[in-house]
Design a protein around this motif. Structure first.
Motif, mmCIF file in Angstrom:
data_model
loop_
_atom_site.group_PDB
_atom_site.id
_atom_site.type_symbol
_atom_site.label_atom_id
_atom_site.label_comp_id
_atom_site.label_asym_id
_atom_site.label_seq_id
_atom_site.Cartn_x
_atom_site.Cartn_y
_atom_site.Cartn_z
ATOM 1 N N ASP A 14 0.951 -0.909 -0.608
ATOM 2 C CA ASP A 14 0.385 -0.513 0.095
ATOM 3 C C ASP A 14 0.952 1.190 -0.297
ATOM 4 N N VAL A 15 1.998 1.251 -1.109
ATOM 5 C CA VAL A 15 2.637 2.146 -0.507
ATOM 6 C C VAL A 15 2.014 3.384 -1.162
ATOM 7 N N ASP A 16 2.453 4.475 -0.554
ATOM 8 C CA ASP A 16 1.830 6.162 -0.949
ATOM 9 C C ASP A 16 3.822 7.068 -0.304
ATOM 10 N N PHE A 17 3.602 7.611 -1.844
ATOM 11 C CA PHE A 17 5.400 8.686 -1.459
ATOM 12 C C PHE A 17 4.413 9.502 -0.969
ATOM 13 N N ALA A 18 4.881 10.243 0.556
ATOM 14 C CA ALA A 18 4.261 11.502 1.307
ATOM 15 C C ALA A 18 5.179 12.640 0.335
ATOM 16 N N SER A 19 5.980 12.051 0.107
ATOM 17 C CA SER A 19 7.232 13.505 -0.762
ATOM 18 C C SER A 19 7.624 13.532 -1.588
ATOM 19 N N PRO A 20 8.714 14.597 -1.949
ATOM 20 C CA PRO A 20 8.737 14.644 -3.542
ATOM 21 C C PRO A 20 10.424 13.851 -3.221
ATOM 22 N N ALA A 21 10.298 13.997 -1.584
ATOM 23 C CA ALA A 21 12.409 13.454 -1.475
ATOM 24 C C ALA A 21 11.831 12.085 -1.640
ATOM 25 N N ALA A 22 10.721 11.573 -1.633
ATOM 26 C CA ALA A 22 11.189 10.133 -0.993
ATOM 27 C C ALA A 22 10.220 9.665 -2.762
ATOM 28 N N ALA A 23 10.060 10.454 -3.448
ATOM 29 C CA ALA A 23 9.948 10.047 -5.160
ATOM 30 C C ALA A 23 11.215 10.493 -5.437
ATOM 31 N N ASN A 24 11.634 10.748 -5.240
ATOM 32 C CA ASN A 24 13.189 11.294 -6.343
ATOM 33 C C ASN A 24 14.205 10.495 -5.351
ATOM 34 N N LEU A 75 -0.239 7.347 -7.571
ATOM 35 C CA LEU A 75 1.533 6.948 -7.591
ATOM 36 C C LEU A 75 1.362 8.570 -8.699
ATOM 37 N N LEU A 76 2.885 9.823 -8.327
ATOM 38 C CA LEU A 76 3.629 9.952 -9.362
ATOM 39 C C LEU A 76 3.857 9.226 -10.898
ATOM 40 N N SER A 77 3.369 9.218 -11.479
ATOM 41 C CA SER A 77 3.287 9.113 -13.351
ATOM 42 C C SER A 77 5.288 8.854 -13.480
ATOM 43 N N THR A 78 6.112 9.560 -12.868
ATOM 44 C CA THR A 78 7.463 9.570 -13.153
ATOM 45 C C THR A 78 7.542 7.952 -12.688
ATOM 46 N N ILE A 79 6.802 7.984 -11.639
ATOM 47 C CA ILE A 79 7.746 6.229 -10.704
ATOM 48 C C ILE A 79 7.115 5.399 -11.155
ATOM 49 N N ARG A 80 5.398 5.651 -11.631
ATOM 50 C CA ARG A 80 4.503 4.684 -12.105
ATOM 51 C C ARG A 80 4.909 4.248 -13.443
#
Ligand SMILES: [Zn+2]
Length: 335
Positions: A132-142, A167-172
């Motif tokens: 159930d992942v959720d990247f709460a911050s841009p830092a985590a996504a980066n 999810l951010l499309s860049t990650i997805r």
């Protein structure tokens, strides 16, 4: 190799998909999507165990359950240094409270970077199961994007989510998406039996599950059973022509209550059709009472189900729960 197992119910599509992959062809990141409670995390865990298992094999799927790695992976909680997993909803945030990875509800982005850069302890794969992942911050996504720019060899991320659109499309776009369908009723029954429910409860839970173990477990919980009893009592009085109190219809229980009424009406139609052969009930525990109801005409049934649908829409607005249940009562009353 036939002694390898992969102990996961359902998920035929994902099983076929992964059974073709080898340790060389497996990607760095997968995103398991599908409704809650259909076994995404269970599958991810079994896949992780397959990747870590020391038994020789051609394709990645399957483990022997007996090697040192499998023993460390364990059934409930892992002690394997190359398997990092988080159960339940996981928000990866910016804050750094330096918690150990597996006790963290909120892994920090710094944790993630550090963990992703570590070498495997056993010289094989390193597997991350993030449920159930959720990247709460841009830092985590980066942090994750950096990982995908130069992924270390033999690191596999298995992410699960019921809401991939969040999810951010860049990650997805860097993850291989694998879709998990709802479970079949027989599969839910088997899983509930495995969890220790007796045959009758397992069958009931599966009937009300809509293909989700999470839903089945909720339906079998004490609160829900109480609500089911209240709603069923109300329903049987209403269809007799009485006007019982609508104590079940509160703001909190209205939505679930209407779902229960809908199941009862559908069962009524299935068991007591005006014409044609009777079918099977979903709410098996009310079957004897439902069988004693008068036959229901197609017109009455359609009208009742339409009204329940309307009521379900109204239940999500500010309309008073009493008014909503009254609407349903009138559609079911013979008067
Ligand atoms: Zn093994």
């Amino acid at each position: 190799m036939s002694d390898l197992k992969f102990d996961v119910a359902g998920a035929e599509g994902p099983k076929r998909f992964f059974s073709r992959l080898t340790k060389e062809s497996i990607a760095h990141g997968y995103l398991f999507t599908g409704p809650p409670g259909v076994g995404k995390k269970t599958f991810a865990r079994a896949l992780a165990q397959s990747l870590l298992c020391e038994a020789p094999k051609e394709h990645v799927l399957g483990y022997d359950g007996t090697c040192a790695s499998c023993v460390l992976v364990g059934k409930e909680e892992t002690r394997h240094p190359d398997l990092l997993e988080s159960a339940g909803a996981l928000k990866i945030g910016e804050s750094d409270e330096a918690m150990a990875f597996h006790e963290a509800d909120a892994i920090t982005s710094r944790d993630l970077v550090r963990q992703l850069s570590l070498q495997s302890y056993s010289g094989g794969f390193r597997v991350f199961v993030l449920g159930d992942v959720d990247f709460a911050s841009p830092a985590a996504a980066n942090a994750l994007l950096k990982f995908f720019e130069e992924p270390p060899a033999r690191v596999v991320l298995l992410l699960t989510t019921p809401t991939p659109s969040r999810l951010l499309s860049t990650i997805r776009s860097r993850l291989v998406e694998v879709r998990f369908p709802s479970l079949r009723q027989s599969e839910v029954t088997a899983i509930l039996r495995d969890k220790g429910f007796d045959a009758k409860k397992a069958q009931l839970g599966a009937a009300l599950s809509q293909g989700s173990v999470t839903r089945a477990l909720a339906a079998l919980s004490d609160d829900e059973e109480q609500l089911r009893d209240q709603v069923a009592q109300w329903f049987f009085e209403v269809v007799k022509g009485d006007t019982p109190e609508e104590s079940w219809a509160s703001r909190e229980t209205l939505d679930e209550g209407l779902e229960i009424v809908k199941t009862l009406v559908r069962d009524w139609i299935a068991l007591r059709p005006e014409s044609g052969k009777a079918g099977a009930a979903l709410a098996v525990d009310y079957e004897p009472k439902l069988k004693k109801l008068p036959k229901i005409t197609a017109a009455t049934a359609t009208n009742a189900l339409t009204k329940i649908g309307e009521a379900q829409r109204l239940a999500r607005t500010n309309v008073s729960p009493a008014l909503v249940s009254e609407l349903v009562r009138m559609s079911l009353s013979p008067n």
